[in-house]
Design an enzyme around this catalytic site. Sequence first.
Site, mmCIF file in Angstrom:
data_model
loop_
_atom_site.group_PDB
_atom_site.id
_atom_site.type_symbol
_atom_site.label_atom_id
_atom_site.label_comp_id
_atom_site.label_asym_id
_atom_site.label_seq_id
_atom_site.Cartn_x
_atom_site.Cartn_y
_atom_site.Cartn_z
ATOM 1 N N ASP A 53 -3.109 -6.543 14.881
ATOM 2 C CA ASP A 53 -3.077 -5.695 13.695
ATOM 3 C C ASP A 53 -2.122 -4.506 13.856
ATOM 4 O OD1 ASP A 53 -4.103 -4.925 11.093
ATOM 5 O OD2 ASP A 53 -5.142 -3.281 12.109
ATOM 6 N N HIS A 103 5.220 -1.466 7.622
ATOM 7 C CA HIS A 103 5.341 -0.232 6.845
ATOM 8 C C HIS A 103 5.564 1.007 7.710
ATOM 9 C CE1 HIS A 103 1.053 0.344 7.753
ATOM 10 N NE2 HIS A 103 1.241 1.609 7.446
ATOM 11 N N LYS A 118 -9.660 2.086 16.132
ATOM 12 C CA LYS A 118 -10.386 2.410 14.894
ATOM 13 C C LYS A 118 -11.547 3.306 15.274
ATOM 14 C CE LYS A 118 -8.364 -0.651 12.023
ATOM 15 N NZ LYS A 118 -7.480 -0.154 10.950
ATOM 16 N N HIS A 165 3.446 -2.476 14.685
ATOM 17 C CA HIS A 165 3.683 -1.042 14.500
ATOM 18 C C HIS A 165 3.992 -0.308 15.822
ATOM 19 C CE1 HIS A 165 2.296 -1.900 10.581
ATOM 20 N NE2 HIS A 165 1.013 -1.673 10.758
ATOM 21 N N GLU A 172 -7.070 6.006 14.315
ATOM 22 C CA GLU A 172 -7.594 6.296 12.975
ATOM 23 C C GLU A 172 -9.059 6.672 13.059
ATOM 24 O OE1 GLU A 172 -6.072 3.204 9.981
ATOM 25 O OE2 GLU A 172 -6.073 2.191 11.902
ATOM 26 N N ARG A 218 -6.048 -15.422 -8.043
ATOM 27 C CA ARG A 218 -7.091 -16.345 -8.506
ATOM 28 C C ARG A 218 -8.041 -15.708 -9.514
ATOM 29 N NH1 ARG A 218 -9.614 -19.024 -3.384
ATOM 30 N NH2 ARG A 218 -9.579 -16.836 -2.773
ATOM 31 N N LYS A 240 2.684 -8.249 7.367
ATOM 32 C CA LYS A 240 2.282 -8.583 8.718
ATOM 33 C C LYS A 240 0.812 -8.993 8.729
ATOM 34 C CE LYS A 240 -0.106 -5.622 10.660
ATOM 35 N NZ LYS A 240 -1.140 -4.951 9.882
ATOM 36 N N LYS A 277 8.077 4.930 7.133
ATOM 37 C CA LYS A 277 7.621 6.327 7.180
ATOM 38 C C LYS A 277 8.816 7.229 7.490
ATOM 39 C CE LYS A 277 3.036 5.174 9.045
ATOM 40 N NZ LYS A 277 2.071 5.561 8.044
#
Length: 498
Positions: free
Chosen positions: A234, A177, A335, A239, A215, A44, A147, A181
Amino acid sequence: MSGLVMIIFGASGDLTKRKLMPALYTLYREERLPDGFSMLGGGRTDYTDESYRTYIMSELKKFVTSKEQTDEQLKGFCSRLHYLTMNPATAEEYSLLNARLQELTGEREPDNLLFYLATPPSLYGVIPLHLKAVRLNRSRTRIVVEKPFGYDLQSARKLNAVYASVFSEHQIYRIDHFLGKETAQNILAFRFANGIFEPLWNRNYIDYVEITAVENLGIEGRGGYYEGAGALRDMVQNHLIQLVALTAMEPPVTFNADKFRNEVVKVYESLTPLTETDFEEHIVRGQYTASNTKAGYREERQVSSDSRTETYIAMKIGINNWRWSGVPFYIRTGKQMPTKVTEIVVHFRKTPYQMFRCEGGHCPRANTLILRLQPNEGIVLKFGMKLPGSGFELKQVTMDFSYDKLGELPTGDAYARLIEDCMHGDPTLFTRSDAVEASWRFFDPVLRYWEKHPHTPLYGYPAGTWGPLESEKMMYEHDAEWTNPCKNLTNTDEYCEL
Ligand code: BG6
């Protein structure tokens, strides 16, 4: 015949600049792009071809290492980029897209196309239908979808039905993804190219398995998306469960897309359905709170001040088959943890009886095997040895292999590998429709339970810590504990000072 055109929807977004462009640039530098390749971005934000190239050039300078940049290569790469200002949600704009593709390919019916949906998930169900309306779904066309594929079981089924009405399954690439790896793929090599572990890789020798993907970052400005997703959607439903599959699967008869993916689906179908007790006792949710230097989740942009979205989740799952019955798999993701690490720790059973006493504070421990996916990629086997000298003091030592001994890890990360596979029409490392549904079938009851019980505990943990204590308690019944990893792979201490 024209070269491949990759069309990225969401070309002015975060994923495109952080991951897709660096991956394409790597493929370009290493001459791994097909002849005549070009990219058409759709989004956009208003750009011309020229201004889009300038924008991507400046972003690439941030997201690829300076070693990988030369002006000539950057310019050469950017000259392949084109841009069309369009709203991918609006049906009428697809005739513009069609016209632009006809112009780029010089063909009346462009077919050698790869669509990549780097848009908000709300558009995943709309775009294929708009493509079909202008006949941009011809037989050689492929489509990559990010995803999360679906929001729950029902929406994933619906989405699968939409895709099946537009494309054949072999044209659909649901990307996860983690499977791109190197080190995730290496789990397969480790398990299936080495005979010595296979006899041990089952309930007779393995006590429990831990899978950690944590993470040290927060949600990085993605509050709008994350509020509706949470850690379960998520990270876990895709994953983490993929890592469970790689650890637990049977060897495929041959390593091809269908045989490999059949084995993945079998693992998902063997997951022990979760019960009320599991929802209450074997799933722990957390949310990071403010610490000295870091904001809490509820202070992040686009996050509600009384949000109950989980940024941490730990759970115990079981696999009901001959190999794994009775072996708990503990998985966790979070997180704002103290470090970024993804690893699988396999805990072998203790010796049948213990003839050595704890001396000098060192108790004999069971053997563990760590498959470290990132960072410091490698494999560590831990076992007890006698310390030299009088007495019989034991110490846990490590035998370790660091992945970089095999050569440099490829640049461009998982996305380069996966995009290249897709260009070559190899779907092995992408999720098949039945796998998505099988995984949702397992996790959907968790979402339903949380919906019905909005006050299911959500524990706060200060940003920069290892998450709620309750996730430790969850493991007591199995006499298990989390291995909180150190940054240094060779550090032999189980718990590190961070
Ligand atoms: C993404 C999630 O799929 O994976 C992110 O949406 C997460 O929230 C990321 O940060 C982690 O991937 P990696 O490769 O950095 O471990």
